[in-house]
Write an enzyme that holds these catalytic residues in place. Structure first.
Site, PDB file in Angstrom:
ATOM      1  N   VAL A  47      20.003  14.935 -17.515  1.00  0.00           N
ATOM      2  CA  VAL A  47      20.478  15.739 -16.445  1.00  0.00           C
ATOM      3  C   VAL A  47      20.333  14.940 -15.034  1.00  0.00           C
ATOM      4  O   VAL A  47      19.311  14.237 -14.840  1.00  0.00           O
ATOM      5  CB  VAL A  47      19.592  17.030 -16.540  1.00  0.00           C
ATOM      6  CG1 VAL A  47      20.148  17.972 -15.253  1.00  0.00           C
ATOM      7  CG2 VAL A  47      19.793  17.960 -17.716  1.00  0.00           C
TER       8      VAL A  47
ATOM      9  N   GLU B 132      -9.220   7.155 -23.477  1.00  0.00           N
ATOM     10  CA  GLU B 132      -8.961   7.121 -24.717  1.00  0.00           C
ATOM     11  C   GLU B 132      -8.326   5.897 -25.215  1.00  0.00           C
ATOM     12  O   GLU B 132      -8.770   5.337 -26.179  1.00  0.00           O
ATOM     13  CB  GLU B 132      -7.939   8.317 -25.120  1.00  0.00           C
ATOM     14  CG  GLU B 132      -8.678   9.767 -24.864  1.00  0.00           C
ATOM     15  CD  GLU B 132      -7.750  10.873 -25.236  1.00  0.00           C
ATOM     16  OE1 GLU B 132      -8.278  11.914 -25.535  1.00  0.00           O
ATOM     17  OE2 GLU B 132      -6.578  10.849 -25.469  1.00  0.00           O
TER      18      GLU B 132
ATOM     19  N   GLN C 185      -1.537  22.923 -22.201  1.00  0.00           N
ATOM     20  CA  GLN C 185      -1.842  24.441 -22.101  1.00  0.00           C
ATOM     21  C   GLN C 185      -0.998  25.110 -21.191  1.00  0.00           C
ATOM     22  O   GLN C 185      -0.221  26.307 -21.391  1.00  0.00           O
ATOM     23  CB  GLN C 185      -3.286  24.723 -22.182  1.00  0.00           C
ATOM     24  CG  GLN C 185      -3.769  24.868 -23.503  1.00  0.00           C
ATOM     25  CD  GLN C 185      -2.929  25.792 -24.562  1.00  0.00           C
ATOM     26  OE1 GLN C 185      -2.765  26.964 -23.980  1.00  0.00           O
ATOM     27  NE2 GLN C 185      -2.684  25.421 -25.826  1.00  0.00           N
TER      28      GLN C 185
HETATM   29  C1  LIG Z   1      -0.768   9.569 -22.544  1.00  0.00           C
HETATM   30  C2  LIG Z   1      -0.842  11.070 -22.350  1.00  0.00           C
HETATM   31  C3  LIG Z   1      -1.949  11.787 -22.762  1.00  0.00           C
HETATM   32  C4  LIG Z   1      -2.043  13.168 -22.556  1.00  0.00           C
HETATM   33  N1  LIG Z   1      -3.054  13.810 -23.216  1.00  0.00           N
HETATM   34  C5  LIG Z   1      -3.330  15.035 -23.010  1.00  0.00           C
HETATM   35  C6  LIG Z   1      -4.349  15.874 -23.556  1.00  0.00           C
HETATM   36  O1  LIG Z   1      -5.250  15.247 -24.299  1.00  0.00           O
HETATM   37  N2  LIG Z   1      -4.412  17.339 -23.513  1.00  0.00           N
HETATM   38  C7  LIG Z   1      -3.460  17.858 -22.676  1.00  0.00           C
HETATM   39  O2  LIG Z   1      -3.514  19.068 -22.468  1.00  0.00           O
HETATM   40  N3  LIG Z   1      -2.370  17.059 -21.960  1.00  0.00           N
HETATM   41  C8  LIG Z   1      -2.346  15.860 -22.144  1.00  0.00           C
HETATM   42  N4  LIG Z   1      -1.247  15.093 -21.485  1.00  0.00           N
HETATM   43  C9  LIG Z   1      -0.433  15.846 -20.629  1.00  0.00           C
HETATM   44  C10 LIG Z   1       0.647  16.666 -21.515  1.00  0.00           C
HETATM   45  O3  LIG Z   1       1.336  15.994 -22.488  1.00  0.00           O
HETATM   46  C11 LIG Z   1       1.673  17.196 -20.322  1.00  0.00           C
HETATM   47  O4  LIG Z   1       0.950  17.922 -19.541  1.00  0.00           O
HETATM   48  C12 LIG Z   1       2.740  17.933 -21.180  1.00  0.00           C
HETATM   49  O5  LIG Z   1       3.444  17.079 -21.906  1.00  0.00           O
HETATM   50  C13 LIG Z   1       3.618  18.821 -20.094  1.00  0.00           C
HETATM   51  O6  LIG Z   1       4.575  19.571 -20.803  1.00  0.00           O
HETATM   52  P1  LIG Z   1       5.938  19.764 -20.294  1.00  0.00           P
HETATM   53  O7  LIG Z   1       6.868  20.471 -21.133  1.00  0.00           O
HETATM   54  O8  LIG Z   1       5.982  20.177 -18.866  1.00  0.00           O
HETATM   55  O9  LIG Z   1       6.673  18.285 -20.108  1.00  0.00           O
HETATM   56  P2  LIG Z   1       6.887  17.087 -21.184  1.00  0.00           P
HETATM   57  O10 LIG Z   1       6.168  17.347 -22.385  1.00  0.00           O
HETATM   58  O11 LIG Z   1       6.680  15.952 -20.647  1.00  0.00           O
HETATM   59  O12 LIG Z   1       8.651  17.200 -21.715  1.00  0.00           O
HETATM   60  C14 LIG Z   1       9.375  17.107 -20.651  1.00  0.00           C
HETATM   61  C15 LIG Z   1      10.603  16.811 -21.278  1.00  0.00           C
HETATM   62  O13 LIG Z   1      11.616  16.692 -20.457  1.00  0.00           O
HETATM   63  C16 LIG Z   1      12.624  15.967 -20.656  1.00  0.00           C
HETATM   64  N5  LIG Z   1      13.221  15.339 -19.687  1.00  0.00           N
HETATM   65  C17 LIG Z   1      12.746  14.687 -18.595  1.00  0.00           C
HETATM   66  N6  LIG Z   1      13.724  14.429 -17.475  1.00  0.00           N
HETATM   67  C18 LIG Z   1      14.915  14.832 -18.165  1.00  0.00           C
HETATM   68  C19 LIG Z   1      16.317  14.851 -17.538  1.00  0.00           C
HETATM   69  N7  LIG Z   1      16.516  14.236 -16.188  1.00  0.00           N
HETATM   70  N8  LIG Z   1      17.182  15.139 -18.523  1.00  0.00           N
HETATM   71  C20 LIG Z   1      16.845  15.414 -19.829  1.00  0.00           C
HETATM   72  N9  LIG Z   1      15.631  15.677 -20.313  1.00  0.00           N
HETATM   73  C21 LIG Z   1      14.620  15.327 -19.432  1.00  0.00           C
HETATM   74  C22 LIG Z   1      11.762  14.631 -21.567  1.00  0.00           C
HETATM   75  O14 LIG Z   1      12.560  14.113 -22.195  1.00  0.00           O
HETATM   76  C23 LIG Z   1      10.798  15.673 -22.047  1.00  0.00           C
HETATM   77  O15 LIG Z   1      11.343  15.828 -23.457  1.00  0.00           O
HETATM   78  C24 LIG Z   1      -1.101  13.682 -21.892  1.00  0.00           C
HETATM   79  C25 LIG Z   1      -0.148  13.059 -21.417  1.00  0.00           C
HETATM   80  C26 LIG Z   1       0.263  11.773 -21.591  1.00  0.00           C
HETATM   81  C27 LIG Z   1       1.220  11.098 -20.987  1.00  0.00           C
END
Ligand SMILES: Cc1cc2nc3c(=O)[nH]c(=O)nc-3n(C[C@H](O)[C@H](O)[C@H](O)COP(=O)(O)OP(=O)(O)OC[C@H]3O[C@@H](n4cnc5c(N)ncnc54)[C@H](O)[C@@H]3O)c2cc1C
Length: 430
Positions: A83, A174, A324
């Protein structure tokens, strides 16, 4: 995009992460058409990325096809699309495969690495936000050791065997713990002709403690665990430059390294059209939303998860960017979109804090729950159970579980493979 227009309202979700998938599940089998757009065809379980980077897990075991997650939902469409923008006047999303009209739009795009405007660090450091990035890091770590074997220049060998992790949050902690375990358990076996005692792992934190945001006990214990594993912990130090070989800080400290991992911050992955200054928080660059996840000025455009900032009395800077809040906001927004369609009053979002945890290595973790805080072996079991529970897919859970048991019993990490060598073109030779 070849998606039929039906009499049902169309909800377009951008992003199949924790937030987007949770929302899509809530809207399954309801009288709405759900279109999920993601630039990847898989959901990534980011909390275990560091295990991919360090050869503990194969990437496939922490990824899951989005189509499979939602395969039994008749009202669901997935399109593999990047997007590029949102046209709020015409209610359309603009993607690399075309435009799509929406009735309701949900931005669930998560976050990206925040380099705080330092383009040099962005260019030379390694990030760990995606599976390809984690595989790059895995290759680089192993390539460094192969290269260290070949050089007779002691400084060069040191730099190849030095690892600097910037950021003392859960990701940095980690990763540092996992690297220390590789140094102890794997390197001496794999590289008997290399003096692996020279491998140094440094973690640099600008604050005065690790795991800021967790309890004082958790951060103390995490530091103690890391030091026991031989990790050098540097607090109150801020990295200012990295040119591919020398890490410069705001103090006298410098580090010669071929690998600097940047785990010092993230910012909202906003999209053009909804990135006007008035809509964005300056620090974390997230989209401001109200208690119903509605973006300021719109009642049919929402943001959830990492990309959304919902300030409240308890969380004036918005909820923590963790799984969460994303899962819970996705579920609640599903309820609210259905209420909006039925002209019913919306329910404000209330975050249920289920706690925070981090693992530092075998038998070592710290867990802060609302009522109980504990560290050590039991915390480690709790950490493993929770991560297995939230992984998507029975096969992934089994594969991860079997890998963990195997690694635990054998002191091993089998996935130490350079399958896709990381081209070191960006990294100058030390
Ligand atoms: C290394 C690491 C370790 C972590 N450890 C923890 C933990 O131990 N505990 C915890 O609670 N949280 C942890 N987190 C944080 C947690 O993973 C995030 O808070 C969570 O993934 C957020 O969910 P979300 O759905 O908002 O975004 P995301 O899970 O990041 O999903 C976003 C999605 O949007 C898609 N996307 C983005 N931009 C576009 C675009 N322009 N067009 C199309 N698709 C797009 C991406 O491909 C992705 O699939 C960690 C994060 C990282 C990076």
């Amino acid at each position: 995009m070849n998606i039929p227009r039906t009499s049902s309202a169309r909800v377009v979700i951008i992003g199949g992460g924790f937030a987007g998938v949770s929302l899509a599940k809530k809207l399954s089998k309801q009288d709405v058409q759900v279109v999920l757009l993601d630039k990847n065809n898989y959901h990534t379980f980011q909390p275990l990325l560091y295990q991919v980077s360090t050869g503990g897990l194969e990437p496939d075991s922490i990824a899951y096809p989005i189509r499979k997650i939602l395969k039994n939902f008749p009202n669901f469409y997935f399109r593999l699309a990047h997007v590029e923008g949102i046209d709020t006047a015409k209610n359309k999303v603009i993607t690399h495969i075309g435009k799509l009209k929406f009735d309701y739009l949900v931005m669930a795009t998560g976050s990206k690495t925040n380099y705080f405007g330092n383009s040099e660090i962005e260019r030379y450091s390694m990030a760990m936000k995606t599976i390809p990035q984690s595989l790059n890091l895995r290759s680089l770590i192993l390539e460094n050791f192969e290269e260290a074997l070949l050089t007779s220049d002691l400084n060069e060998r040191n730099a190849l065997m030095n690892f600097v992790i910037v950021g003392g949050g859960p990701t940095g902690v980690e990763l540092a713990g996992a690297l220390a375990e590789i140094k102890k358990g794997i390197l001496p076996k794999d590289y008997p002709d290399l003096d692996t005692r020279m491998a140094q792992i440094h973690i640099i934190q600008s604050a005065d403690c690790l795991l800021q945001g967790m309890s004082a006990k958790a951060s103390e214990k995490a530091e103690e665990f890391l030091e026991k594993l031989g990790v050098n912990v540097w607090k109150n130090v801020r990295v200012t430059h990295y040119d591919g070989k020398t890490v410069t800080t705001n103090s006298d400290l410098t580090f010669e390294t071929a690998t600097m991992v940047w785990a010092a911050g993230v910012k909202g992955a906003t999209i053009k059209g909804l990135d006007a200054e008035a809509l964005i928080t300056p620090h974390s660059h997230r989209v401001l939303v109200n208690e119903f996840n509605q973006v300021k000025g719109f009642n049919h455009i929402f943001a959830i998860g990492d990309v959304a900032c919902m300030p409240s009395a308890a969380y004036p800077n918005g909820l923590p960017m963790m799984a969460q809040p994303a899962i819970q906001q996705g579920g609640q927004l599903g309820v609210n979109i259905l209420r909006l369609i039925r002209n019913e009053p919306l329910k404000p979002f209330e975050y249920k804090d289920k706690g925070v945890m981090a693992t530092i290595g075998r038998n070592k973790a710290v867990v802060d729950l609302k009522r109980f805080k504990f560290q050590g072996v039991f915390a480690w079991y709790v950490w493993m159970f929770v991560h297995l529970f939230f992984l998507i897919g029975f096969r992934n859970r089994m594969v991860v579980f079997v890998n963990w048991v195997y690694n635990y019993v054998r002191f091993d990490r089998e996935a130490r493979l350079i399958i896709r060598p990381f081209k070191k073109s960006r990294i100058q030779k030390p």
